[in-house]
Design an enzyme around this catalytic site. Structure first.
Site, PDB file in Angstrom:
ATOM      1  N   HIS A  75     -18.744  24.915   0.123  1.00  0.00           N
ATOM      2  CA  HIS A  75     -17.563  25.625  -0.350  1.00  0.00           C
ATOM      3  C   HIS A  75     -17.092  25.099  -1.681  1.00  0.00           C
ATOM      4  O   HIS A  75     -17.153  23.920  -1.966  1.00  0.00           O
ATOM      5  CB  HIS A  75     -16.486  25.744   0.738  1.00  0.00           C
ATOM      6  N   TYR A 203      -5.050  26.424   3.201  1.00  0.00           N
ATOM      7  CA  TYR A 203      -3.890  25.595   3.554  1.00  0.00           C
ATOM      8  C   TYR A 203      -2.634  26.458   3.390  1.00  0.00           C
ATOM      9  O   TYR A 203      -2.362  26.953   2.290  1.00  0.00           O
ATOM     10  CB  TYR A 203      -3.778  24.398   2.616  1.00  0.00           C
ATOM     11  N   LYS A 299      -9.984  13.413   4.342  1.00  0.00           N
ATOM     12  CA  LYS A 299     -10.574  12.270   3.646  1.00  0.00           C
ATOM     13  C   LYS A 299     -11.131  11.185   4.580  1.00  0.00           C
ATOM     14  O   LYS A 299     -11.896  10.317   4.135  1.00  0.00           O
ATOM     15  CB  LYS A 299      -9.522  11.619   2.719  1.00  0.00           C
TER      16      LYS A 299
HETATM   17  C1  PHB Z   1     -11.274  20.595   9.328  1.00  0.00           C
HETATM   18  O1  PHB Z   1     -12.102  21.488   9.146  1.00  0.00           O
HETATM   19  O2  PHB Z   1     -11.192  20.011  10.423  1.00  0.00           O
HETATM   20  C2  PHB Z   1     -10.367  20.224   8.215  1.00  0.00           C
HETATM   21  C3  PHB Z   1     -10.494  20.858   6.994  1.00  0.00           C
HETATM   22  C4  PHB Z   1      -9.659  20.512   5.955  1.00  0.00           C
HETATM   23  C5  PHB Z   1      -8.688  19.540   6.154  1.00  0.00           C
HETATM   24  C6  PHB Z   1      -8.571  18.897   7.365  1.00  0.00           C
HETATM   25  C7  PHB Z   1      -9.410  19.243   8.397  1.00  0.00           C
HETATM   26  O3  PHB Z   1      -7.877  19.213   5.130  1.00  0.00           O
END
Ligand code: PHB
Ligand code: APR
Length: 394
Positions: A75, A203, A299
């Protein structure tokens, strides 16, 4: 009591411990991994799954990239969806030239076990009551119990890769260790569902709370919502989860989410935590044993990878040359990267969550942070650089 000898005794068979064992093996250094849980238990854990460019490159370079490249979802950007505003993409690939990958920690752990098994690596599971001895002496040793018997492993070094609740950090005297910590007044409720994911890692900030759409594969989706710390899984049947998730995104996004039964559901509190230094005598800490980040930004796994990369390199130099320069610098070097990721995860957490006791002033500050990020290419470039991961130091 049985007794064996190895060069590096590794406590914990999560991603940090297994990867360290793999890296050392490639350089001809022998290790034994002692894991408290059963292998089935370790492989059933579901954690975050976004890999930084440096993590991807390292896994490829050490022969662990084949399945990741086949099944992982590359991605090139992240989407931020702010309540009442149009969604916007931060094109991380464009800003940094580097791609990221959605590939679950569970899959990485499976790949690591397969690689260690293929190489005849020693992994002791269900190792109870692991204790570390004489860490400041020239020859430390480790004891554990299995099947009612006590075993002893003599070694040159101990790697503490046993996560936040492990015994390694606790074996360092409190007078030596400095701890930095911050809790957050909410958790994340996460579900996995066998449905086609929303196309972007997205997000969402909403006055009802944060929400995140993520993915594992073309038919496996991962979704999270911010929740109260005292809520329980039982209070969140699937139908309520989906309703709440959709209430936190725009109408068009909600319409594009494919819902289905959850195959896993869990609640995790959010915490920032760093223990310094990451070394005590012949014990070296790596991964969650030394630091925790809130999951915002994904992270945790990437930090475990950079820690063991530095640690393996330092151990190799030490065994090859007899010099301890790199081992002596390990803690400071690892901590520089740790603090960078701590700050990013903290900042993203502050930006994207609803805080219960927040003043109107603080809300305006958050909105302004978002407006600035939305409007400024420089702000986006800065976030992109940190999100894809700062480079490993030479
Ligand atoms: C996840 O796919 O579990 C995931 C993705 C992005 C984040 C945290 C968790 O910031
Ligand atoms: N003795 C032996 N093993 C132990 C002990 C102990 N006393 N305590 C814990 N362990 C094991 C745990 O069962 C676990 O399998 O140590 C392992 C630590 O693994 P993780 O918690 O996964 O930590 P780490 O390998 O550092 O992985 C980094 O990245 O995404 C984040 O937090 C997430 O786990 C992830 C981390």
């Amino acid at each position: 009591m049985t007794a064996t000898r190895t060069q590096v005794a590794i406590i914990g068979g999560g991603p940090a411990g297994l990867l360290l064992s793999h890296l050392l093996h490639r350089e001809g250094i022998d290790s034994i991994v002692l894991e408290r849980q059963s292998r089935a238990h370790v492989l059933a854990r579901i954690r975050a799954g976004v890999l930084e460019a440096g993590t991807i490159a390292l896994l490829r370079a050490v022969g662990l990239g084949a399945r990741m490249d086949r099944e992982g979802l590359p991605h090139d950007g992240v989407v931020i969806a702010w309540e009442g505003r149009p969604r916007f993409v931060i094109d991380t690939k464009n800003f940094t030239g580097k791609a990221m990958m959605a590939y679950g920690q569970t899959a990485i752990t499976e790949d690591l076990y397969a690689a260690r098994d293929a190489a005849g690596g020693q992994i002791v599971d269900q190792a109870d009551d692991v204790r570390l001895h004489e860490l400041t002496a020239a020859r430390p040793h480790v004891t554990y119990r299995k099947n009612g018997q006590t075993h002893r492993v003599d070694c040159d070094y101990v790697a503490g890769c046993d996560g936040y609740h492990g015994v390694s950090r606790q074996s360092i005297p409190a007078t030596v260790l400095k701890v930095f910590e911050r809790g957050y007044p909410f958790g994340w409720l996460g579900i996995m569902s066998e449905t086609p994911p929303f196309p972007d890692i997205c997000y969402c900030y909403h006055s009802r709370g944060f929400a995140l759409a993520s993915m594992r594969s073309p038919m496996l989706s991962r979704y999270y919502i911010q929740c109260d710390l005292d809520t329980t899984i039982e209070q969140w049947p699937d139908e309520r989860f989906w309703r709440e998730f959709k209430a936190r995104c725009s109408q068009d996004m909600a319409a594009a989410i494919v819902t289905g039964p959850s195959i896993e559901k869990s609640i995790a509190p959010l915490r920032s935590f760093v223990a310094e230094p990451m070394r005590y005598g012949r014990l070296f800490l790596a991964g969650d044993a030394a630091h925790i980040v809130p999951p915002t930004g994904a992270k945790g796994l990437n930090l475990a990878v950079s820690d063991v990369y530095y640690l393996a390199r330092a151990l190799v130099e030490n065994y090859r040359t007899g010099h301890s320069r790199a081992l002596d610098g390990y803690s400071d070097m690892a901590l520089r990267r740790v603090w960078g990721a701590e700050r990013l995860s903290w900042w993203l957490t502050m930006l994207l969550h609803r805080f219960p006791d927040e003043s109107p002033f603080e809300q305006r500050m958050r909105e302004n942070q978002f407006d600035y990020l939305h409007a400024s290419e420089h702000a986006q470039a800065s976030l992109a650089e940190q999100y894809v991961g700062l480079p490993f130091e030479d």
